[in-house]
Scaffold this motif. Structure first.
Motif, PDB file in Angstrom:
ATOM      1  N   ASP A  56       0.833  -1.214   0.000  1.00 34.97           N
ATOM      2  CA  ASP A  56       0.000   0.000   0.000  1.00 34.97           C
ATOM      3  C   ASP A  56       0.864   1.259   0.000  1.00 34.97           C
ATOM      4  OD1 ASP A  56      -2.266  -1.551   0.027  1.00 34.97           O
ATOM      5  OD2 ASP A  56      -2.623  -1.347   2.185  1.00 34.97           O
ATOM      6  N   TYR A  60       0.893   4.247  -2.854  1.00 32.21           N
ATOM      7  CA  TYR A  60       0.660   5.666  -2.559  1.00 32.21           C
ATOM      8  C   TYR A  60       1.867   6.506  -2.983  1.00 32.21           C
ATOM      9  CZ  TYR A  60      -3.265   4.262   0.457  1.00 32.21           C
ATOM     10  OH  TYR A  60      -4.437   3.747   0.949  1.00 32.21           O
ATOM     11  N   GLY A  64       2.286   9.545  -5.635  1.00 29.99           N
ATOM     12  CA  GLY A  64       2.846  10.834  -5.208  1.00 29.99           C
ATOM     13  C   GLY A  64       3.977  11.286  -6.101  1.00 29.99           C
ATOM     14  N   THR A 108       2.986  13.834   0.928  1.00 26.46           N
ATOM     15  CA  THR A 108       1.532  13.720   1.023  1.00 26.46           C
ATOM     16  C   THR A 108       1.117  12.258   1.150  1.00 26.46           C
ATOM     17  OG1 THR A 108       1.249  15.706  -0.327  1.00 26.46           O
ATOM     18  CG2 THR A 108      -0.657  14.247  -0.115  1.00 26.46           C
ATOM     19  N   ALA A 109       1.749  11.388   0.350  1.00 28.43           N
ATOM     20  CA  ALA A 109       1.445   9.958   0.398  1.00 28.43           C
ATOM     21  C   ALA A 109       1.780   9.375   1.771  1.00 28.43           C
ATOM     22  CB  ALA A 109       2.222   9.228  -0.697  1.00 28.43           C
ATOM     23  N   VAL A 111       1.849  10.963   4.669  1.00 30.85           N
ATOM     24  CA  VAL A 111       0.865  11.442   5.645  1.00 30.85           C
ATOM     25  C   VAL A 111      -0.436  10.660   5.522  1.00 30.85           C
ATOM     26  CG1 VAL A 111      -0.553  13.408   6.336  1.00 30.85           C
ATOM     27  CG2 VAL A 111       1.867  13.751   5.795  1.00 30.85           C
ATOM     28  N   VAL A 112      -0.919  10.483   4.293  1.00 32.53           N
ATOM     29  CA  VAL A 112      -2.170   9.750   4.078  1.00 32.53           C
ATOM     30  C   VAL A 112      -2.050   8.306   4.561  1.00 32.53           C
ATOM     31  CG1 VAL A 112      -3.754   8.850   2.318  1.00 32.53           C
ATOM     32  CG2 VAL A 112      -2.920  11.195   2.157  1.00 32.53           C
ATOM     33  N   PHE A 113      -0.934   7.660   4.196  1.00 29.14           N
ATOM     34  CA  PHE A 113      -0.740   6.276   4.607  1.00 29.14           C
ATOM     35  C   PHE A 113      -0.638   6.157   6.130  1.00 29.14           C
ATOM     36  CE2 PHE A 113       2.108   2.904   5.975  1.00 29.14           C
ATOM     37  CZ  PHE A 113       1.502   1.787   5.419  1.00 29.14           C
ATOM     38  N   LEU A 115      -1.845   8.079   8.474  1.00 28.66           N
ATOM     39  CA  LEU A 115      -3.142   8.291   9.123  1.00 28.66           C
ATOM     40  C   LEU A 115      -4.057   7.088   8.939  1.00 28.66           C
ATOM     41  CD1 LEU A 115      -3.801  12.033   8.169  1.00 28.66           C
ATOM     42  CD2 LEU A 115      -3.018  11.115  10.367  1.00 28.66           C
ATOM     43  N   ARG A 116      -4.042   6.504   7.745  1.00 24.97           N
ATOM     44  CA  ARG A 116      -4.904   5.343   7.471  1.00 24.97           C
ATOM     45  C   ARG A 116      -4.442   4.096   8.225  1.00 24.97           C
ATOM     46  NH1 ARG A 116      -8.332   5.310   3.013  1.00 24.97           N
ATOM     47  NH2 ARG A 116      -7.921   3.083   2.742  1.00 24.97           N
ATOM     48  N   ILE A 121       3.835   9.386  11.523  1.00 24.87           N
ATOM     49  CA  ILE A 121       4.238   9.969  10.244  1.00 24.87           C
ATOM     50  C   ILE A 121       5.751   9.957  10.093  1.00 24.87           C
ATOM     51  CG2 ILE A 121       4.294  12.097   8.882  1.00 24.87           C
ATOM     52  CD1 ILE A 121       1.534  12.767  10.007  1.00 24.87           C
TER      53      ILE A 121
END
Length: 268
Positions: A56, A60, A64, A108-109, A111-113, A115-116, A121
């Motif tokens: 994953d 991501y 990015g 950005t990728a 951070v998104v990963f 959080l999910r 981070i």
């Protein structure tokens, strides 16, 4: 007495309308290495990573790199042309990728990963950055094969006369970047992670190392013709690299001052 640029066809082979290019192959090499290294790290005892999470994260990160790299190039280097021709953003067939834009895309990728997946981070950043330099090295070699992004004129013995760079010999700045931003930075990160480090320090070292190397090599790289040097002194690449240096130093100072031993990463 300058070296003549070798006549390398940027297209390896074609099948009908489909062409396989060296530059694309270099991106593939960088991705395959990142996938191999990430899975190897995940297999270590107490790594706190699964192969599914690695898959994953790489997905991501690739998004990015591609989206951020293209958007960054258009906004950082071709903004005026983009204002007049907004569809240029989607003309990937015309080339144009920015490392700094790709870096923002990867951040950005991350951070998104994070959080999910409910991971830290900074620890995700530490996991990702050692995967990057080999891809950078491969990409710069691809630039050299394409005969693009050459350096400033010089009389050093290893200068090249590039077909698109006029009759004067130039620094092979693509190879300088491949060596320092790729190989040297990779070795630095590998050696740095041989011992336990505070979470965030590895990502900080990457930002600092890349920023310093890129800023320095820009003195040998030909500035973009439509941008030139600001004030006749500093290039766009150097301006974009300065925040990386500052962020890298700040992140390392923060990591060593605030991160407890229990959150240190351990790579062997």
């Amino acid at each position: 007495m300058a070296l003549q640029f070798p006549q390398i066809d940027p297209v390896i082979f074609s099948i009908g309308p489909l062409s396989v290019r060296w530059y694309g192959v270099m991106y593939l090499i960088g991705f395959l290495f990142a996938m191999w290294m990430a899975n190897r790290q995940a297999e270590k005892p107490n790594s706190d990573w699964t192969k599914e999470q690695v898959s994953d994260l790489l997905f991501y990160s690739m998004l990015g790199v591609i989206l951020g790299g293209r958007i960054g190039y258009v906004l950082f280097y071709q903004f005026s042309y983009f204002v007049e021709n907004p569809m240029y953003l989607f003309r990937i067939d015309q080339g144009g990728m920015s490392f700094h834009g790709g870096a923002l895309g990867v951040v950005t990728a991350i951070v998104v990963f994070a959080l999910r997946s409910k991971k830290s981070i900074v620890s995700v950043g530490d996991f990702v950055v050692p995967l990057v330099p080999v891809g950078l090295m491969a990409g710069r070699i691809g630039n050299f094969i394409n005969g693009e992004l050459w350096g400033r004129t010089t009389d050093v013995p290893w200068a090249f006369v590039f077909p698109t760079g006029g009759p004067l010999p130039r620094h092979p700045s693509q190879l300088y970047e491949a060596f320092f931003e790729g190989l040297v930075l990779f070795v630095m990160l590998v050696l740095f992670t041989k011992k336990p480090r505070p979470a965030g320090s590895v990502a900080g070292l990457f930002l600092l190392g890349y920023g310093v190397f890129r800023f320095s090599i820009e003195y040998f790289r030909e500035p973009d013709a439509h941008i030139g040097l600001y004030g006749g002194v500093i290039s766009q690449g150097q301006i974009l690299s300065l925040p990386m240096v500052i962020a890298g130093v700040a992140l390392m100072v923060w990591a060593y001052k605030t991160q407890p031993v229990s959150e240190q990463i351990k790579s062997k």
